[in-house]
Every structure is written in structure tokens, then in C-alpha cells.
Scaffold this motif. Structure first.
Motif, PDB file in Angstrom:
ATOM      1  N   HIS A   1      -7.659   8.372  -5.997  1.00  0.00           N
ATOM      2  CA  HIS A   1      -7.114   9.826  -5.909  1.00  0.00           C
ATOM      3  C   HIS A   1      -6.093   9.975  -7.061  1.00  0.00           C
ATOM      4  O   HIS A   1      -5.825  10.741  -7.690  1.00  0.00           O
ATOM      5  CB  HIS A   1      -6.292   9.974  -4.509  1.00  0.00           C
ATOM      6  CG  HIS A   1      -7.270  10.293  -3.350  1.00  0.00           C
ATOM      7  ND1 HIS A   1      -6.892  10.208  -2.012  1.00  0.00           N
ATOM      8  CD2 HIS A   1      -8.453  10.713  -3.380  1.00  0.00           C
ATOM      9  CE1 HIS A   1      -7.815  10.449  -1.387  1.00  0.00           C
ATOM     10  NE2 HIS A   1      -8.905  10.788  -2.152  1.00  0.00           N
TER      11      HIS A   1
ATOM     12  N   SER B   1       1.665   3.076 -10.439  1.00  0.00           N
ATOM     13  CA  SER B   1       1.119   2.463  -9.134  1.00  0.00           C
ATOM     14  C   SER B   1       0.553   1.221  -9.305  1.00  0.00           C
ATOM     15  O   SER B   1       0.703   0.070  -8.615  1.00  0.00           O
ATOM     16  CB  SER B   1       0.209   3.317  -8.437  1.00  0.00           C
ATOM     17  OG  SER B   1      -0.952   3.504  -9.476  1.00  0.00           O
TER      18      SER B   1
ATOM     19  N   LEU C   1      -6.411  -0.280  -0.869  1.00  0.00           N
ATOM     20  CA  LEU C   1      -5.838   0.396  -1.793  1.00  0.00           C
ATOM     21  C   LEU C   1      -6.854   1.276  -2.718  1.00  0.00           C
ATOM     22  O   LEU C   1      -6.704   2.225  -3.494  1.00  0.00           O
ATOM     23  CB  LEU C   1      -5.465  -0.415  -2.898  1.00  0.00           C
ATOM     24  CG  LEU C   1      -4.211  -1.288  -2.686  1.00  0.00           C
ATOM     25  CD1 LEU C   1      -3.841  -2.464  -3.634  1.00  0.00           C
ATOM     26  CD2 LEU C   1      -2.969  -0.159  -2.808  1.00  0.00           C
TER      27      LEU C   1
ATOM     28  N   ALA D   1      -6.191   5.093  -2.438  1.00  0.00           N
ATOM     29  CA  ALA D   1      -5.361   5.604  -2.965  1.00  0.00           C
ATOM     30  C   ALA D   1      -5.490   5.570  -4.734  1.00  0.00           C
ATOM     31  O   ALA D   1      -5.013   6.331  -5.275  1.00  0.00           O
ATOM     32  CB  ALA D   1      -4.116   4.875  -2.656  1.00  0.00           C
TER      33      ALA D   1
ATOM     34  N   ALA E   1       0.789   3.847  -2.936  1.00  0.00           N
ATOM     35  CA  ALA E   1       0.538   5.230  -2.730  1.00  0.00           C
ATOM     36  C   ALA E   1       1.648   6.360  -3.075  1.00  0.00           C
ATOM     37  O   ALA E   1       1.375   7.559  -3.079  1.00  0.00           O
ATOM     38  CB  ALA E   1       0.125   5.531  -0.864  1.00  0.00           C
TER      39      ALA E   1
ATOM     40  N   THR F   1       0.642  -1.364  -0.136  1.00  0.00           N
ATOM     41  CA  THR F   1      -0.081  -0.023   0.019  1.00  0.00           C
ATOM     42  C   THR F   1       0.887   1.320  -0.083  1.00  0.00           C
ATOM     43  O   THR F   1       0.492   2.210  -0.661  1.00  0.00           O
ATOM     44  CB  THR F   1      -1.009  -0.124   1.077  1.00  0.00           C
ATOM     45  OG1 THR F   1      -0.035  -0.181   2.383  1.00  0.00           O
ATOM     46  CG2 THR F   1      -1.940  -1.243   1.180  1.00  0.00           C
ATOM     47  N   GLN F   2       1.886   1.188   0.738  1.00  0.00           N
ATOM     48  CA  GLN F   2       2.964   2.527   0.764  1.00  0.00           C
ATOM     49  C   GLN F   2       3.639   2.695  -0.643  1.00  0.00           C
ATOM     50  O   GLN F   2       3.674   3.686  -1.124  1.00  0.00           O
ATOM     51  CB  GLN F   2       3.998   2.239   1.873  1.00  0.00           C
ATOM     52  CG  GLN F   2       3.559   2.450   3.082  1.00  0.00           C
ATOM     53  CD  GLN F   2       4.559   2.310   4.349  1.00  0.00           C
ATOM     54  OE1 GLN F   2       5.397   1.856   3.945  1.00  0.00           O
ATOM     55  NE2 GLN F   2       4.290   2.751   5.396  1.00  0.00           N
TER      56      GLN F   2
END
Length: 744
Positions: A154, A21, A148, A151, A13, A9-10
């Protein structure tokens, strides 16, 4: 599992764009699940589009498309639930897409990616062998998809903005949060403050014109002041009162007239006086006085409009609009019908300007400092204002509009859902009652906020009225404000914090210049050094409290026992003075302290012998325990209220307060955040104070958790090594109980 989830996830993001991504997501998920293929399909309109893959033919990305009624991936999106098949080829909804070259894969596991009830896409893993993915693998993929969702949403919006060549994108500073979509109404460019310098031969006529314009301006300000006075927006009323005073003969109004009598025409006189004083004020070092130059500009432009084109003063747009102007003035905003003004964008202005204060009071999204917006030719164009991020989008594409409309609708739907239970007590499923209080500073709409779900006021910030004056408010002025707060609470308890300025809360007319203000002269330290101010405030509070036991007084920034003893002595002095002066049985309020300075964590036994209650200020306590200035961008990422060390300190404070029979609450931001609330309740805190916007959501959450189940969760959290791990742990807990949407 937790570390793997966090790493994926990091990485997603932190990616710079949507394409990167998604590629990271499929490759890392494939590796984490030790499978042969991972793909992601994103929903575009009514079609699912293969957007990234590690295992299928990469040329199929963007080419494979299906409706929700097609294939297994469409079935997952249609049902909004996972599908786990040992042999996908045998399922009646299986559809082969030759360009993807997936015929070699048999085992199939797919989960929907859902953001605020809307399907964003589908995440799929596949394997050549015929086998059923086990429950652990399915749970992992579902948890990953849930984490997720935000993220990806966005990143898609960001990609839409960047890929639209005709889309104008402006940024500024948020002055009042919110999101809105409407057409632009550009004002303020029609009349300049700089006017021709014309003399007059008819001084009497020009003076008469000027006086008529001044009186008309005063009438407008009076009517606006009365309107907000009826709505108990006292801070806004004080703005209009200050503007009215500027028009008096002893102030700007007299200067205008003097200039006319010196032979200048009315328009030139107003222009000359305004420009002269604006120059003087903008050269001042004091930030508050600098912003008052805006008041002089506002009044000058208003009087000029009344002189030049009075017919343009009525602001009654046919449809809701986003106001775009150089610098909005308070009267301009107040004159708008509330249902017609949905957003504000300005090139100038500050977050403490009167217009910004009014925007927050009205609940209208506002962005300030948007350079070049007036020269962009955006009048009547469709805008999206995202004041949460300081963004303004001009002429957005239909997909982007749809994204934001879904965002606004989903948020409204969730808020309505939470609000339906707001009149019910905040009680856990196993009967643990949690008292929810309100943090407040402005009087605006306080009565309705208290009536709508709060058990009282857990923190009234008395420094806000101080900051809205141009001098220290008198004792009678303070009594009036405090009485209004107590009346608004309808006999429910109100905790009033004594003056807490310094640090990030400057008082313009009493400047404090220090190299390190957060460790300097602030809070109770300032009050004790100025007993003449402290006694006035204590007397005002006691008088407002009258004969009731409703009022509690809270001392900020206490760092040692001697400060408590001195404050108690001043409280006794103020109480005895009033007891002898008035002919009624006034009540001495209960006294408490803010637990913000770490040293007092180890002196709670002594504190309990002196005060009636404690309120944990989690913001400053975190700042001091971590030695991090949360307003310093260089180190603000180190500020983490979920740091396990912070959680252990909070748990220790709750245990010691219980041991010494000392009532304790939490009034920092942590008390209004779902993750923070879960952990605080697990520690035993049953009094939480938060902003009004958090009340409904927190009430809804607490009614869906069991207090007894939270103990194990807390013990796990306290063994972790970082705040991020704590967040992921609690997020998993929420997802397992279908409460994940409450975190968005």
C-alpha cells in the motif's frame, strides 16, 4: 516476540511515506535481532533494488540492483523461500556488490516478502561472525515479512501516486465497493437542466412533443422494470415504479403539461417545473426527501434529452468503461450493458440514492461526491477506480497500472480458489461441522447466493424493504417480499428479524430525532410501542411461512424479559387471528432474540425458558460493552471486537447457552472475518451468519483447521491485554499453517 513484532509493524504502517517506513523497518529489525546489518530490497519490474539499509553503505541505496537470477537475494526471490547461511561467501550464487561494502559480513539470513502470491521484495539480516541464524530468528524474520507485505504494498502505491506529477488523484465517498481499470466515459454535461425560457405560439404542437417524450420515457422505464423483475431485483423494480409514477398526470407529468398549456415551449416547461420542485425538495430537512430531488432531476434531464437530442439516448460503448457524470440516474445505469459498465464516478449523489442502490445491486464499484471531476477533461482517459478507499486515479503510470492489475488478478485468483470448494460442507479437519448462513437485506440475486454455499438465511433484515418505500409497506406487500425470500431459500431455514430501525438505520417517513439514538427508541422498543405495525409484520411473516417450519422470527434490541413476554403475546395474537381466518394448518414460527444488550448476558437462564434460540449481534454487543459509538470518528478507534473483554463475554454466552440447551448463532461482522471465525469456533459456536462475499473464504478456512487445536489458541487469546495482541496471535497461527493470504 509478539510485542516486538507488533511494535515494528505498527511503526511501519504508521509512517507517512515509503522511505520513512523502510528506514524504520531496517533499524528496528536490526535492533530486535541484535545483528549488525539489516537491509530491504524491493522488486521494481524485474530487478531487486536496495531500498533501505542499516549496516551497508547508505549511498548504495537505490544504486545496488540485481535481476532475479543474480546473487543470493535474487535466489530468495526466485525460489520464494528463505536462505540461511553461516558463510554466504562460500555459496555459488554469492555476488559481491562493491558499492554496498558488505564484504565484512559472513552470516546471511534472507526471507521473501510476498503479497497475494507475488514477491514484493526481500528482507535480509547479516552478521560479521560465521554462524547459522537459529530457527527462532528465522521464524521471527519470516513472520515479520508476512505481516509487512500488505503495508509495504500500500505504501508503494501511495508513493507512486505522490511521485507522478501528471497523475490526477481524486477522492470521494464509496457507494459500492470494488476496484476496476477502464477508460472514462463522461456523460451528463451535454444538457443542462437550466434551459432558456421560451414562449410558444403553437401550444398544440409543443404539447404533442412533450407527450411523445413522456411516453417514450415511460416505455423505457417499463422495459427496465420488467428486466429487473425477471431477475428478482424487486427493490430496483420499486425504484422504476416510483419514477414512472412521477410521470403520471397527477404528478410531474401533469405539471409539465400544465406549463405548456400556459404558453411555454416543451423544453422550457420541463426545465421550469424541475427547477421549481428541486428547490422545494432540497430545502427540506428530511434526508430521504432531499435525495428525492435527485429523482426529479433525473426525470427532467431524461425528458429534456428526448426533446433535444433523442439520438444520444442509446448507451452502447464499444469497450468496458467507467462512467463519469454529475449525478447518475437509475435508468442511465440500468440501460448500460452489464459487461460494459465497470465503474461509476459522480460529483453529486448520496449513498442512499437510487443510483447507489442500483450500483450495489449490479456489483459495480461506485464513488460519489468527487468534486471537480467533470471539469478535469478526463473523457477517454484511462482511470483506476478504487471504491474500497474512495479513490480515482487518472492516467496512471504503467507501474501503477501493473500494481492494480496484479491486485485485481490476485484477488480474483484467490476468490476462484475459495469458490471451488463452496459446494463442500464447512467441516474442520477433525470432523466438526460448522453451519454457515447468509445475512441478507436486498432480494437481488438472493436465490443464487443461497444456492451457492449457504445452509440458509441466518439474518434477513426486514427494515431494508421498509427503507425503500415512501410509507410503511402494507401487509400484502410484506407477505409478497417474505414469500420470495423463503422461496429463494429452497426449504432451508430463514431467520427474519422484525423491524429494526433507529440508530444508524433511519426510516425517512417515520423520523426519530434523538440525542443518543443508539440508546434510544429502536428495535423491539419501537415495535412494542406501535403494536398496529408489529402485528401487521408478524401476520405477514406467519402467512409467508404457511405450513412449513422454515421460518424463524428474531427480535432485535431486547433489553429485558418483559419485552420478550410482550412480543410472545403479540405473536400468539397474530397466530390465533390467522388460524381462525384461513382454512389451512399454518405453523407458528420459532422465536428468538438478538443478544445485543449486555444485561441479557446474565439472564440467559430466564431467556431459555421463553424463546427457541439466540443470535448474538456482535456489532452492537461490542458497542455497548465498550461504550463506543462505532460511527463516531472521535472514538471509533476504541471500537474493537477482539478486545479480550468482548471475547470473554462471547465465551460466557456460548457456555451458558450450551448449559441451558439454548441454540445460539452469531450474525455480526465478527462471524464473517477469518480471525473472528477461528475464535468463535474455538468457543464452540457452530452456527455463523455472514455476508455472501465471505462464505467461500470462511468455508475454505474451516476445512483447513482442526477444532481440537483451536482450544489452546483461544486460551492464549483470552490472557492477552488488547485486541491488537489477539490479532497478531491469530495471524501467527495462520502464517504457521500457510493460511496468511486469507487475511488479505
Amino acid at each position: 516476540m509478539l510485542k516486538t513484532l507488533r511494535d515494528i509493524t505498527q511503526a511501519v504502517a504508521a509512517a507517512q511515506d515509503l522511505h520513512s517506513s523502510l528506514e524504520l523497518l531496517v533499524s528496528q529489525t536490526k535492533s530486535a535481532m541484535a545483528t549488525q546489518c539489516c537491509s530491504i530490497y524491493l522488486l521494481e519490474g524485474q530487478q531487486l533494488v536496495l531500498s533501505a539499509t542499516d549496516g551497508l553503505d547508505p549511498d548504495a541505496v537505490g544504486q545496488v540492483k540485481m535481476s532475479l537470477s543474480e546473487g543470493l537475494v535474487g535466489l530468495v526471490a526466485e525460489r520464494e523461500e528463505p536462505i540461511n547461511l553461516a558463510d554466504a561467501n562460500q555459496h555459488p550464487r554469492f555476488k559481491k556488490f562493491a558499492e554496498a561494502e558488505e564484504e565484512s559480513f559472513r552470516a546471511f539470513l534472507a526471507v521473501p516478502i510476498i503479497y497475494q502470491k507475488n514477491v514484493v521484495g526481500v528482507l535480509v539480516v547479516q552478521q560479521a561472525d560465521t554462524r547459522q541464524f537459529d530457527e527462532g530468528e528465522e521464524a521471527f524474520l519470516m513472520t515479520l515479512a508476512a505481516q509487512l507485505a500488505m503495508a509495504i504494498r500500500h505504501l508503494r502505491i501511495k508513493a507512486e501516486v505522490e511521485c507522478s506529477p501528471d497523475l490526477l488523484h481524486f477522492t470521494g465517498t464509496s457507494a459500492a465497493n470494488g476496484v476496476a481499470i477502464a477508460h472514462a466515459l463522461v456523460l451528463g454535461g451535454q444538457i443542462a437542466l437550466e434551459q432558456p425560457q421560451n414562449r410558444t405560439s403553437d401550444v398544440s404542437h409543443e404539447e404533442s412533443r412533450l407527450n411523445s417524450a413522456i411516453e417514450a420515457c415511460k416505455d423505457t422505464l417499463t422495459s427496465l422494470s420488467q428486466r429487473f423483475d425477471q431477475e428478482q431485483d424487486n427493490e430496483v423494480v420499486s425504484i422504476f415504479s416510483a419514477l414512472q409514477q412521477l410521470l403520471d398526470n397527477a404528478s410531474l407529468g401533469g405539471e409539465y403539461v400544465k406549463e405548456v398549456r400556459d404558453g411555454w415551449c416543451a423544453v422550457s416547461a420541463v426545465s421550469r417545473v424541475s427547477l421549481r420542485y428541486i428547490e422545494q425538495f432540497t430545502q427540506m430537512q428530511d434526508l430521504y426527501l432531499k435525495e428525492r430531488a435527485g429523482d426529479i432531476r433525473d426525470l427532467g434531464l431524461r425528458v429534456l434529452r428526448l426533446l433535444i437530442e433523442p439520438q444520444r439516448m442509446e448507451l452502447e460503448p464499444d469497450v468496458p468503461v467507467i462512467l463519469v457524470t454529475k449525478e447518475a440516474d437509475a435508468t442511465m445505469l440500468a440501460e448500460f450493458p452489464r459487461h460494459k459498465l465497470v465503474g461509476i464516478v459522480t460529483e453529486l449523489g448520496g449513498v442512499n440514492s437510487h443510483a447507489a442502490i442500483l450500483a450495489r445491486a449490479l456489483g459495480v464499484p461506485a464513488i460519489i461526491g468527487v468534486e471537480g471531476v467533470l471539469s478535469a477533461g478526463i473523457d477517454n482517459k484511462l482511470l483506476i477506480i478504487n471504491a474500497n478507499r474512495g479513490q480515482l486515479l487518472v492516467s496512471p503510470t504503467p507501474p501503477l497500472i501493473a500494481e492494480y492489475r496484479n491486485l485485481i488478478s490476485a484477488e480474483k485468483a484467490l476468490q476462484n480458489k475459495y469458490a471451488q470448494e463452496l459446494d463442500l460442507p464447512a467441516e474442520t479437519m477433525d470432523g466438526k461441522r460448522i453451519h454457515l448462513y447468509l445475512n441478507a437485506g436486498l432480494l437481488s440475486s438472493l436465490a443464487s447466493e443461497i444456492a451457492n454455499g449457504a445452509d440458509g438465511v441466518g439474518l434477513y433484515r426486514t427494515e431494508i424493504p421498509f427503507m425503500l418505500h415512501q410509507r410503511f409497506p402494507s401487509e400484502s406487500e410484506q407477505v409478497k417480499v417474505y414469500q420470495q425470500v423463503l422461496e429463494a431459500a429452497s426449504d432451508r431455514p430463514v431467520v427474519m428479524r422484525t423491524l429494526d430501525v433507529g440508530g444508524d438505520k433511519p426510516l425517512s417517513y417515520f423520523p426519530i430525532n434523538e440525542e443518543n439514538p443508539f440508546l434510544g427508541w429502536r428495535g423491539i422498543r419501537l415495535s412494542l410501542d406501535h403494536p398496529e405495525l408489529f402485528l401487521v409484520q408478524l401476520r405477514a411473516m406467519i402467512q409467508a411461512g404457511d405450513e412449513k417450519e422454515q421460518l424463524h422470527i428474531l427480535l432485535p434490541m431486547v433489553s429485558n424479559l418483559e419485552e420478550i413476554d410482550q412480543a410472545i403475546a403479540y405473536l400468539e395474537q397474530a397466530y390465533n387471528e390467522l388460524k381462525n381466518d384461513v382454512n389451512k394448518n399454518i405453523v407458528k414460527p420459532k422465536l428468538g432474540i438478538m443478544l445485543e444488550v449486555p444485561a441479557l448476558l446474565y439472564q440467559l437462564a430466564e431467556v431459555a425458558r421463553r424463546v427457541d434460540f439466540v443470535s448474538v449481534g456482535s456489532n452492537d454487543l461490542t458497542q455497548y460493552l465498550l461504550a463506543v459509538d462505532r460511527n463516531n470518528p472521535r472514538v471509533s478507534t476504541l471500537y474493537d471486537c477482539y478486545h479480550p473483554g468482548i471475547l470473554r463475554a462471547l465465551k460466557r454466552a456460548r457456555f451458558d447457552c450450551w448449559q441451558y440447551n439454548l441454540p445460539v448463532s452469531v450474525c455480526g461482522e465478527l462471524a464473517g472475518e477469518p480471525i473472528g471465525v477461528i475464535l468463535l469456533v474455538a468457543m464452540g459456536y457452530d452456527q455463523l451468519s455472514m455476508n455472501q462475499g465471505s462464505l467461500a473464504r470462511i468455508n475454505y478456512l474451516l476445512r483447513r483447521v482442526s477444532h481440537s487445536d483451536l482450544s489452546e489458541l483461544l486460551q492464549m487469546a483470552l490472557t492477552l491485554t488488547s485486541g491488537q495482541e489477539v490479532r497478531e496471535l491469530v495471524r501467527e497461527y495462520f502464517e504457521s499453517r500457510e493460511l496468511g493470504a486469507i487475511l488479505n
